[in-house]
Design an enzyme around this catalytic site. Structure first.
Site, PDB file in Angstrom:
ATOM      1  N   LYS A 254       0.810  -1.210   0.000  1.00 55.43           N
ATOM      2  CA  LYS A 254       0.000   0.000   0.000  1.00 55.43           C
ATOM      3  C   LYS A 254       0.851   1.272   0.000  1.00 55.43           C
ATOM      4  O   LYS A 254       0.458   2.288  -0.521  1.00 55.43           O
ATOM      5  CB  LYS A 254      -0.881   0.014   1.253  1.00 55.43           C
ATOM      6  CG  LYS A 254      -2.168  -0.759   1.060  1.00 55.43           C
ATOM      7  CD  LYS A 254      -3.007  -0.713   2.304  1.00 55.43           C
ATOM      8  CE  LYS A 254      -2.906  -2.048   3.009  1.00 55.43           C
ATOM      9  NZ  LYS A 254      -3.542  -2.189   4.263  1.00 55.43           N
ATOM     10  N   ARG A 255       1.998   1.172   0.633  1.00 53.78           N
ATOM     11  CA  ARG A 255       2.833   2.373   0.735  1.00 53.78           C
ATOM     12  C   ARG A 255       3.342   2.826  -0.634  1.00 53.78           C
ATOM     13  O   ARG A 255       3.526   3.994  -0.877  1.00 53.78           O
ATOM     14  CB  ARG A 255       4.025   2.129   1.671  1.00 53.78           C
ATOM     15  CG  ARG A 255       3.697   2.434   3.110  1.00 53.78           C
ATOM     16  CD  ARG A 255       4.913   2.271   3.998  1.00 53.78           C
ATOM     17  NE  ARG A 255       5.465   0.925   3.894  1.00 53.78           N
ATOM     18  CZ  ARG A 255       6.650   0.656   3.398  1.00 53.78           C
ATOM     19  NH1 ARG A 255       7.443   1.624   2.975  1.00 53.78           N
ATOM     20  NH2 ARG A 255       7.078  -0.587   3.339  1.00 53.78           N
TER      21      ARG A 255
END
Ligand code: GLU
Length: 463
Positions: A254-255
């Site tokens: 997600k980062r």
């Protein structure tokens, strides 16, 4: 060959369908279609501790959006009424008990405190975390009686010796020493199966012929293979796909990248582009093509040609591909997609007229707004203040000209010359006054669409 049946078995434990799962779903779907087979969706919702409200609905909506439809089967109501493990608890219980009868599983009464202490000791001794087998030798008859009264689980009795080998269609033979395989819990004390029992029972009963899934499941496969052996069932064929990676080769996270299909929907990607891009992740079209449809992929696909080297998911490349798809879309269809994307905010007929002016610069539907909103709404903010004198020149020129590209251009050039200014500067001022921005779609074509009246009003209002 028997009917090919593949499946995607997402767990409703995340926000939405993970893009990696969309990738696996695509490969399963294409493989089934290639052999005239069926693709099945099964929701594996047996882990109550990780259950996320609304996840199943979003997963199914994302699969529907991608067009990866569930085969219709005897006990399936429709294309999006998938199998759901929580509705089949009796089935798993029966099979877990069958294993007990056969001596391949046993009741375990160890408390969570005991297991935690055991794990702590193992950690301290740098040992692999595994059940130590304390309940293995309990007498089946008395355990059965105790199981009626006391909370317990059912564990797989993994043989102490030997190896468990399975053949992976992409990776070849993979073997595991049995002594390193944990006595996996199969049925939990709440009556729910664990993933391992649920997946094997269902893949068997649902006649899945090929299990194509992410490589993170390789280490679970020997447990499954043992279960197939103990039940006396023929295992399906296995193929483990490489995991998608960030450009720095780390696991897609997600980062670094959006990971949920819903994120890509919200960003204005088209399902065709996502599927095409995913298709290229670990597989190459035999003709070296980069842009191809799912249907074309079905024709050309070969599971054995899947590469196991880490496929890089590069959102910039996806954006490029999405732009290509936008340009391939007929404007009569695209106008509806844009209309829907913005929930009906913009008029469809006007959208259609603006498409030719912005399409070359668009990579996603979400970019339409910044490129084209000025057609619908007069700008209130300006990237920089306009030069009133230059705007005045444009205004004067446009007041009395015919409203077409060539006439407008000639009039502006003439008026600019008269005032001793540079045409380029007047055009720039005109652009800022009309659109609020210094860059944008072709200017005079845009004015044609806006019309004379609106153009002159904008010029008078520009700040
Ligand atoms: N429920 C598993 C998941 O969440 C399915 C894995 C498999 O395909 O066996 O992905």
């Amino acid at each position: 060959m028997n009917t090919v049946r593949t499946r995607i078995a997402p767990s409703p434990t995340g926000q939405d369908l993970h893009i990696g799962n969309a990738y696996t779903a695509l490969i399963n779907y294409v493989f089934a279609k290639k052999y005239g087979g069926e693709f099945v969706i099964r929701i594996e919702d047996t882990d109550k501790t990780r259950f996320v409200e609304g996840s199943e609905e979003r997963i199914l909506a994302s699969l529907a959006w991608l067009g990866l439809r569930h085969a219709e089967g005897p006990d399936i109501g429709g294309p999006f009424n998938p199998y759901r493990q929580s509705e089949r608890l009796e089935v798993y219980k029966k099979y877990a008990e069958e294993l007990i009868e056969k001596g391949h599983a046993y009741y375990c009464f160890c408390t969570s405190d005991r297991l935690a202490a055991m794990r702590k000791d193992q950690e301290a001794n740098h040992e692999a975390p595994m059940y130590d087998g304390r309940c293995r030798e309990l007498k089946t008859q008395s355990s059965k009686l105790n199981a009626q009264k006391e909370p317990c689980v059912i564990r797989l009795r993994v043989p102490d010796e030997g190896v468990t080998v399975f053949h992976d269609e992409i990776r070849g033979d993979i073997s595991f020493e049995n002594k390193l395989i944990d006595d996996q819990v199969l049925l939990k004390s709440d009556g729910y199966p664990t993933y391992h029992l649920g997946v094997v029972v269902d893949d068997h009963l649902m006649k899945i012929s090929h299990i194509i899934r992410g490589e993170e499941w390789i280490s679970s496969t020997p447990k499954h293979v043992l279960l197939y052996q103990f039940f006396g069932w023929k295992p399906p064929l296995f193929a483990h796909m490489p995991l998608l990676r960030n450009p720095d080769k780390s696991k897609l996270s997600k980062r670094k990248n959006p990971v949920w299909v819903g994120d890509y929907i919200n960003k204005g990607f088209l399902p065709e582009a996502i599927l095409n891009y995913l298709a290229t992740m670990a597989w190459m079209h035999p003709d070296g093509k980069e842009i191809f449809s799912v249907l074309e992929m079905v024709g050309a696909f070969n599971l054995l040609a899947i590469q196991t080297t880490a496929p890089i998911f590069d959102i910039e490349k996806l954006r490029w591909m999405n732009g290509e798809y936008l340009r391939k879309t007929q404007s009569s269809k695209l106008k509806v997609q844009i209309f829907d994307f913005y929930n009906g905010k913009y008029d469809q007929n006007l959208i259609e007229r603006t498409i030719p002016l912005v399409i070359e610069r668009m990579k996603t539907l979400a970019e339409y707004r910044s490129l084209a909103e000025f057609f619908f709404i007069r700008p209130e903010e300006f990237e920089r203040p306009v030069d009133k004198k230059l705007v005045g020149i444009a205004s004067k020129a446009l007041e009395s000209t015919e409203w077409n590209h060539d006439a407008m251009e000639a009039a502006i050039r003439l008026e600019t010359e008269k005032a001793g200014m540079k045409a380029k500067d007047v055009f720039m001022e005109l652009r800022v006054a009309i659109t609020g921005k210094t860059v944008g779609p072709p200017l005079l074509e845009s004015l044609e669409i806006l019309g004379k009246e609106d153009t002159l009003i904008r010029l008078s209002l520009a700040k």
